[in-house]
Structures are given as structure tokens and as C-alpha cells.
Write an enzyme that holds these catalytic residues in place. Structure first.
Site, mmCIF file in Angstrom:
data_model
loop_
_atom_site.group_PDB
_atom_site.id
_atom_site.type_symbol
_atom_site.label_atom_id
_atom_site.label_comp_id
_atom_site.label_asym_id
_atom_site.label_seq_id
_atom_site.Cartn_x
_atom_site.Cartn_y
_atom_site.Cartn_z
ATOM 1 N N THR A 14 26.880 43.110 42.419
ATOM 2 C CA THR A 14 26.919 44.251 41.507
ATOM 3 C C THR A 14 25.545 44.531 40.917
ATOM 4 O OG1 THR A 14 29.228 43.919 40.995
ATOM 5 C CG2 THR A 14 27.954 45.029 39.315
ATOM 6 N N SER A 60 29.667 39.724 46.855
ATOM 7 C CA SER A 60 29.835 38.268 46.985
ATOM 8 C C SER A 60 31.284 37.833 47.154
ATOM 9 C CB SER A 60 29.165 37.517 45.835
ATOM 10 O OG SER A 60 29.998 37.452 44.707
ATOM 11 N N THR A 93 28.699 38.253 41.081
ATOM 12 C CA THR A 93 29.276 37.287 40.133
ATOM 13 C C THR A 93 30.523 36.589 40.700
ATOM 14 O OG1 THR A 93 30.634 38.999 39.089
ATOM 15 C CG2 THR A 93 28.486 38.547 38.084
ATOM 16 N N ASP A 94 31.190 37.230 41.678
ATOM 17 C CA ASP A 94 32.501 36.720 42.100
ATOM 18 C C ASP A 94 32.463 35.282 42.618
ATOM 19 O OD1 ASP A 94 33.734 39.033 41.341
ATOM 20 O OD2 ASP A 94 34.105 39.789 43.359
HETATM 21 N N1 ASP Z 1 32.278 41.919 43.539
HETATM 22 C C1 ASP Z 1 30.962 41.778 42.964
HETATM 23 C C2 ASP Z 1 30.246 40.658 43.681
HETATM 24 O O1 ASP Z 1 30.575 39.530 43.446
HETATM 25 C C3 ASP Z 1 31.089 41.484 41.507
HETATM 26 C C4 ASP Z 1 29.786 41.294 40.777
HETATM 27 O O2 ASP Z 1 28.729 41.067 41.336
HETATM 28 O O3 ASP Z 1 29.846 41.335 39.532
HETATM 29 O O4 ASP Z 1 29.357 40.889 44.473
#
Ligand code: ASP
Length: 309
Positions: A14, A60, A93-94
Site C-alpha cells: 500500500t 503483500s 502491511t499484510d
Molecule cells: N494489501 C496491502 C499489502 O499488504 C496492505 C498494505 O500494504 O497495507 O500489500
């Protein structure tokens, strides 16, 4: 003179995401901007000696073992350079906590390897990515920093302890019972404690073709749990199973019977917890994952079973 260069490895997430509208903080596409664009968006980084490399470009949630292998190799390459003080990884973050744990166990570097991310896309009205990236570079250049850490939301978390605890808030990470290692305040790092140490397994531990990495799956204990999933996994040739137990790693007797059957058939089993905090303590029929979360225990089990060539 101490080295002052920081290498920034981009993997997507993200932090590199864009949305059609600045007010949209959830309906966006992750992994759209290159890592050099992320750096260019932070004026305070212009005076730093930085080098960017795009290792991957993915959301991610889709992280895979081949990307982990390549990321670990590129991080190790740059960390070994005498002119490099530290390496920063921009990530989603995932699965950040899984990547952080893997890098911690495989590399355990003396120099800082700092992961960072964002909860809001780069186009958001109040995006968190630029500050997190600036903080990550600050940590990478800090004289006391070392090992795999995560700079996020103004705090520094240990790669061995960090976990995502919120679905959309920008303060989305915690470390179970452990708390943060440090706070980043106006460009300086205030440390509370040192990061936990581990004996690095080394890149050779993950050198096998990712297609040959052992299959380790996670099952969850819950009211009415049965053995169907475990029996199906064994039939499919699973090599390891982590059970996220209830409370202190407790497992429904029917699911436990299936896991014991799997163990008897040569499948490695680890018992973790579905609770957000707290280790699994004490002995039971199935071996405990201790303080590891279920996703960390999955990485650990896989690392222990990887073929060495
Ligand atoms: N779905 C995203 C990822 O993990 C969520 C994020 O980065 O906050 O790439």
C-alpha cells in the site's frame, strides 16, 4: 568514517499504492509506484545518500517464497557492502510480520535491516507512507540500530515480535506482550531496549528452489472443530501443520486426534494460539510454538524442514 549510505529495496504494498480519489483510503490498488518514486515524494530524503532497487512489485497478500528468497539475497548483498550503513525494505502491511520473521531468522544482520510500510495509499489525503519511510531511513542510519526491525507509526518493532493488529488504522502494529523497541521522534530514535538476538541460519538455509520448500499449512481451533481439514492436508502430502489453538494453545479433542494421527504419519506439528497476545506455555500432547504467532510458527517450521543442498 562511518558509512552513511542506505539502500532501499522496494517490494510493493500500500505504501506504493494509488487510488482514484485522495479521500479513498481503502479502495485502491497496492504496488503501483516504484521505490524511487516513493523516495522522491519525501523532500527530507533528498539530502541523504540513498540507492533504490525494485526487488518485487506486489500486494503483500500475494507474497510468495520465491520473492522471500530474492529479497533475502538482495538484502544480504547490500548489507555486506562496507559503504552501506543499513537497508530499508518497503513492503505491504499484510504479511510484513512473516517477511520480518523470515529475514530475522535467516540473516540476523549486525547492521539494521528496517522494514516499513503504510496503511494508506500514496495518494491519500493524509498518507502515512512518507513519514514511515523517512523514519525507516532514520533508523537505518542510527548508531544503535541493528538486526531486523520494523519502523512503523513512529515506533520501532522487533522483526521477531511484530504483528499486524488492526485492519485499517494507521497505528496497525504491536508486539504482543513485548512492546516497541524504540520511538522515532523528530528525526531521532529513542531506544527502550535492544532487539532480541538469534543465530542466523544463513542464506544457504533458503537456497533450495522455492518450488521444493516444504508445504506447511495453518489450521484453526474453534467450537465444533473437526479433523477433516487435517486429514485432507495429509492426503495432499502436507509436511507441516501449525494449529492456532484457542487460549493457551488448546485444541478440540477431535482436531487433536487428527493432528496426532498426522504426526504419527511423519507430519511436523506445532501448537500456537489464535489469541492476539501471549505465548503458549506448558506441555501438552502436541509440541508448543512458544511465543511465536501461528504465521511465525509456519515460517519457523518451514525453515527447520528446508532441504539443504
Ligand atoms: N494489501 C496491502 C499489502 O499488504 C496492505 C498494505 O500494504 O497495507 O500489500
Amino acid at each position: 568514517m562511518a558509512s552513511s549510505k542506505v539502500v532501499i529495496l522496494g517490494t510493493g504494498g500500500t505504501i506504493a499504492g494509488t487510488a482514484a480519489s485522495a479521500t479513498d483510503a481503502v479502495g485502491y490498488a497496492a504496488a503501483q509506484l516504484g521505490v524511487a518514486q516513493l523516495v522522491a515524494a519525501v523532500p527530507a530524503l533528498a539530502s541523504r545518500s540513498l540507492e533504490c532497487e525494485q526487488v518485487a512489485q506486489l500486494d503483500s497478500k500475494d507474497m510468495d517464497h520465491a520473492t522471500w528468497q530474492r529479497l533475502a539475497q538482495r538484502a544480504a548483498h547490500h548489507l555486506a557492502r562496507p559503504d552501506v550503513a543499513g537497508v530499508v525494505v518497503t513492503h505491504g502491511t499484510d504479511t510484513l510480520e512473516e517477511t520480518a520473521y523470515l529475514l530475522h531468522r535467516v540473516l540476523a544482520p549486525a547492521k539494521p535491516l528496517v522494514l516499513t510500510a503504510a496503511m494508506r495509499p500514496a495518494t491519500a489525503l493524509m498518507t502515512d507512507g512518507p513519514q514511515n519511510l523517512l523514519d525507516a531511513v532514520t533508523v537505518a542510519l542510527d548508531a544503535q540500530a541493528g538486526g531486523v526491525v520494523v519502523a512503523f507509526g513512529g515506533r520501532v518493532w522487533a522483526g521477531a515480535e511484530v504483528r499486524k493488529v488492526h485492519t485499517y488504522r494507521i497505528d496497525a502494529f504491536a508486539a504482543g506482550d513485548a512492546g516497541p523497541l524504540a520511538t522515532v521522534e523528530e528525526g531521532s530514535v529513542r531506544w527502550s531496549r535492544a532487539a532480541p538476538k538469534t543465530q542466523a541460519l544463513g542464506l544457504a538455509a533458503i537456497a533450495a528452489d522455492p518450488a521444493r520448500w516444504p508445504r506447511v499449512e495453518i489450521v484453526l481451533n474453534h467450537a465444533g472443530a473437526g479433523g477433516m481439514l487435517v486429514d485432507a492436508l495429509v492426503a495432499q502430502g502436507v509436511q507441516g501443520v501449525v494449529v492456532a489453538g484457542t487460549g493457551n494453545g488448546a485444541v478440540h479433542h477431535v482436531l487433536e486426534a487428527a493432528l496426532l494421527r498426522a504426526q504419527g504419519a511423519g507430519v511436523r506439528v506445532l501448537r500456537s494460539t489464535r489469541c492476539a497476545s501471549g505465548p503458549v506455555i506448558g506441555e501438552a500432547a502436541l509440541p508448543s510454538a512458544g511465543a511465536l504467532t501461528a504465521v511465525q510458527a509456519r515460517v519457523e517450521l518451514m525453515l527447520q524442514m528446508l532441504p539443504t543442498e
